[in-house]
Design a protein around this motif. Structure first.
Motif, short mmCIF file in Angstrom:
data_model
loop_
_atom_site.label_atom_id
_atom_site.label_comp_id
_atom_site.label_asym_id
_atom_site.label_seq_id
_atom_site.Cartn_x
_atom_site.Cartn_y
_atom_site.Cartn_z
N PHE A 115 53.21 35.76 48.63
CA PHE A 115 52.31 36.20 47.56
C PHE A 115 53.16 36.86 46.48
CE2 PHE A 115 49.93 35.72 51.39
CZ PHE A 115 48.69 35.24 50.99
N HIS A 167 51.95 40.52 44.25
CA HIS A 167 51.40 41.48 45.19
C HIS A 167 51.82 42.89 44.78
CE1 HIS A 167 49.59 42.71 48.95
NE2 HIS A 167 50.65 43.47 49.20
N THR A 222 47.22 39.86 44.27
CA THR A 222 46.79 40.43 45.55
C THR A 222 47.24 41.88 45.60
OG1 THR A 222 48.80 39.63 46.66
CG2 THR A 222 46.84 38.23 46.75
N ASP A 257 44.49 44.42 50.77
CA ASP A 257 44.03 43.15 51.33
C ASP A 257 44.60 42.87 52.72
OD1 ASP A 257 42.64 42.57 48.95
OD2 ASP A 257 44.42 41.64 48.05
N THR A 292 42.73 41.14 56.16
CA THR A 292 43.29 39.85 56.59
C THR A 292 43.57 39.84 58.08
OG1 THR A 292 44.32 39.56 54.41
CG2 THR A 292 45.18 38.22 56.22
N ARG A 314 40.13 42.45 50.38
CA ARG A 314 39.50 41.22 50.86
C ARG A 314 40.50 40.41 51.68
NH1 ARG A 314 36.41 38.40 45.86
NH2 ARG A 314 35.74 37.04 47.59
N SER A 315 40.00 39.67 52.64
CA SER A 315 40.86 38.84 53.48
C SER A 315 41.60 37.81 52.64
CB SER A 315 40.03 38.14 54.55
OG SER A 315 40.83 37.21 55.26
N LEU A 316 42.88 37.64 52.97
CA LEU A 316 43.73 36.65 52.29
C LEU A 316 43.73 35.31 53.01
CD1 LEU A 316 46.78 38.97 51.52
CD2 LEU A 316 44.99 38.25 49.92
N LEU A 348 43.21 32.29 50.88
CA LEU A 348 44.38 32.03 50.04
C LEU A 348 45.51 31.45 50.87
CD1 LEU A 348 42.64 34.21 48.46
CD2 LEU A 348 44.77 34.84 47.33
N PRO A 375 41.28 29.50 47.67
CA PRO A 375 40.85 30.83 47.22
C PRO A 375 39.41 30.82 46.75
CG PRO A 375 42.28 29.81 45.58
CD PRO A 375 42.34 28.95 46.80
N TRP A 395 37.74 35.28 43.06
CA TRP A 395 38.91 36.11 43.35
C TRP A 395 39.31 36.90 42.10
CZ3 TRP A 395 40.58 37.49 47.90
CH2 TRP A 395 41.78 38.21 47.98
N SER A 398 45.34 43.12 39.04
CA SER A 398 45.60 44.08 40.11
C SER A 398 45.42 45.48 39.56
CB SER A 398 47.00 43.90 40.70
OG SER A 398 47.99 44.13 39.71
#
Length: 511
Positions: free
Chosen positions: A43, A46, A362, A366, A370, A386-388, A391, A396, A400, A404
């Motif tokens: 990612f 991030h 992200t 998260d 996940t 939120r769960s990745l 992705l 996705p 989304w 960030s």
């Protein structure tokens, strides 16, 4: 899915994202992390949602923004009833094993003042089973290991002072007093590898947290002088600290809050010359390579024991590090270097996505949702992340996030910080928020201070363009977006619960 479903969650303390991919990546040897990237999904956008260490880990492990968990400083308690990765993994039947630390300040309302848990900010988060204590300011098991091996030191902090092999005055990149086989990184890895074999027939969860390359910057041989300081790129910065300070009132106290001398033990009068800065940067990269070596040992163990394909592996950092960029050190700032972190996840059964990259924004919050998603444990509504997994699979959600968000509290209720004294702020308004979209970064303050705006299509963080009238519409748009973000993410612990004549009901936050 495999019969046993293991989770290994590794945090590397203070590793800049650009060591893995970016400005420093070509100057540091990280063969094991790069090999893992070939097996994982990376990612690339991030970010940590807050700094420094304690607040950052509180957000990671609760899945909450700092504005909700409010453990906003090292030493600020985390509410005892906050759902965490540890508490929720226990509901899924896992023993949350901790190798290292979480830097959690316990809730004093449920502990006696004499309880050791409220006498250090480095206490393990409730719910974790502390297998090996490894805390920066304590590390008693490691201290005992060094003593048992015959190392001599008057005070614990002497362990972090470089030692001249010739008996002369030490240099910045002289080695640590301990060998590489006895380092804190090696000790922690050995503990993990020595503990885990007996768990191979059951599903397990282990949180492995490496202190390095967090300062003090001292490394055992050969990592201490593995990299030539003269070969490294200079920090990204304006010509003088004064030019940095002129960008915004926040930057004066920022530059005074941490210095190169504060990143190494035994050199209180260290001058921030380019030679010294580059030497410290080289030691930092050496420590990163040492961590990489030991992560390679961990991955090899999983492969050799037949558990690699049964284990969700998450590797990230709690936050970044300025490392001389903008003439600054540490992470108490607004710049990406202090918040941008690497995130690599290898999910069993996702081999077709191995080596791929996700460029959507992200956030550190998260990670816990996940992990819970993967073990089929529903994340509580209190979690903002939120769960990745969608992705990871390359699908996705349409809704989304497009940006960030991060926060920083720069106050101290025990005594005014340099920011509070300089800016005239207090504990309730010494904070800021950062919103990053595809082009801009907006920094807004709780106090009556001007905003910052960085345009990444132009000079980026090298120029604050908040006063540019041509960007006024963008400034207003981002300010409204930040307000909406905070409104949408106000604490949802009970906001979706309803008490009815038939009893309590709950709606799921993310469906």
């Amino acid at each position: 899915m495999p019969q046993t479903r293991n989770v290994l969650f590794i945090i590397i303390d203070q590793l800049r994202a650009d060591c893995v991919s970016g400005a420093l990546a070509d100057h540091v040897d990280l063969p094991n992390l790069r090999a893992f990237m070939d097996d994982a999904v990376t990612f690339s956008r991030h970010f940590s949602v807050t700094n420094p260490c304690g607040p950052s880990r509180a957000s990671i492990l609760t899945g909450q923004y700092a504005m909700n968990h409010r453990s906003v400083r090292n030493g600020t308690p985390l509410r005892h009833d906050t759902p965490t990765l540890a508490s929720e993994m226990r509901k899924a039947g896992y023993l949350p094993m901790l190798f290292g630390y979480t830097d959690t300040s316990a809730d004093p309302r449920v502990h006696h003042p004499n309880d050791p848990s409220v006498q250090t900010y480095e206490y393990p988060m409730a719910g974790f089973h502390e297998v090996t204590e490894m805390r920066l300011e304590m590390s008693y098991p490691w201290q005992s290991h060094l003593m048992n091996k015959g190392y001599e030191f008057e005070e614990y902090w002497d362990v972090y002072k470089p030692v001249s092999p010739t008996g002369n005055a030490p240099r910045l990149n002289d080695p640590a007093l301990y060998s590489a086989e006895d380092s804190d990184t090696a000790f922690l890895t050995n503990s993990f590898l020595g503990t885990m074999p007996a768990y191979h027939k059951q599903s397990w969860f282990a949180h492995l947290t490496y202190i390095r390359p967090h300062p003090p910057l001292v490394a055992p041989s050969p990592y201490n002088d593995m990299y030539d300081p003269a070969s490294l790129p200079l920090p990204q910065r304006l010509e003088t600290p004064g030019q940095e300070e002129a960008q915004h009132p926040f930057f004066g106290p920022m530059l005074q809050s941490a210095s190169a001398a504060s990143f190494v033990e035994g050199f209180p009068d260290l001058e921030p010359t380019d030679e010294n800065i580059q030497t410290l940067r080289a030691v930092y990269l050496g420590l990163a390579t040492e961590v990489d070596h030991h992560i390679g040992r961990v991955v090899s163990y999983l492969k050799d024991s037949g558990q690699y394909d049964n284990t969700l592996i998450v590797i990230t950092a709690d936050h970044g590090e300025m490392l001389g960029d903008r003439h600054a050190w540490g992470k108490m700032t607004v710049f990406d270097a202090a918040y941008h972190t690497s995130l690599m996840i290898r999910m069993p059964g996702n081999e077709t996505r191995a080596g791929s990259e996700v460029a959507l924004p992200t956030e550190s919050i998260d990670i816990t949702p996940t992990i819970l998603d993967w073990v089929d444990q529903k994340a509580p509504n209190s979690m903002d992340g939120r769960s990745l997994i969608p992705l990871l699979r390359g699908t996705p959600p349409e809704d989304w996030r497009a940006y960030s968000f991060s926060e920083l509290d720069f106050s101290d209720p025990e005594g005014p910080t340099i920011w509070e004294r300089t800016l005239g702020t207090g504990p309730s308004d010494s904070s800021l928020c950062i919103l990053r979209d595809a082009r801009f970064t907006l920094v807004e303050f709780a106090a009556d201070l001007p905003p910052m705006l960085f345009d990444h299509d132009n000079r980026g963080e090298l120029e604050n363009v908040a006063d540019n009238p041509e960007l006024g519409e963008d400034l207003n748009r981002l300010t409204r977006e930040m307000l909406r973000h905070r409104m949408r993410n106000m604490d949802h612990t009970l906001s979706l619960d309803t008490i009815t004549n038939e009893g309590p009901r709950r709606q799921d936050r993310f469906g």
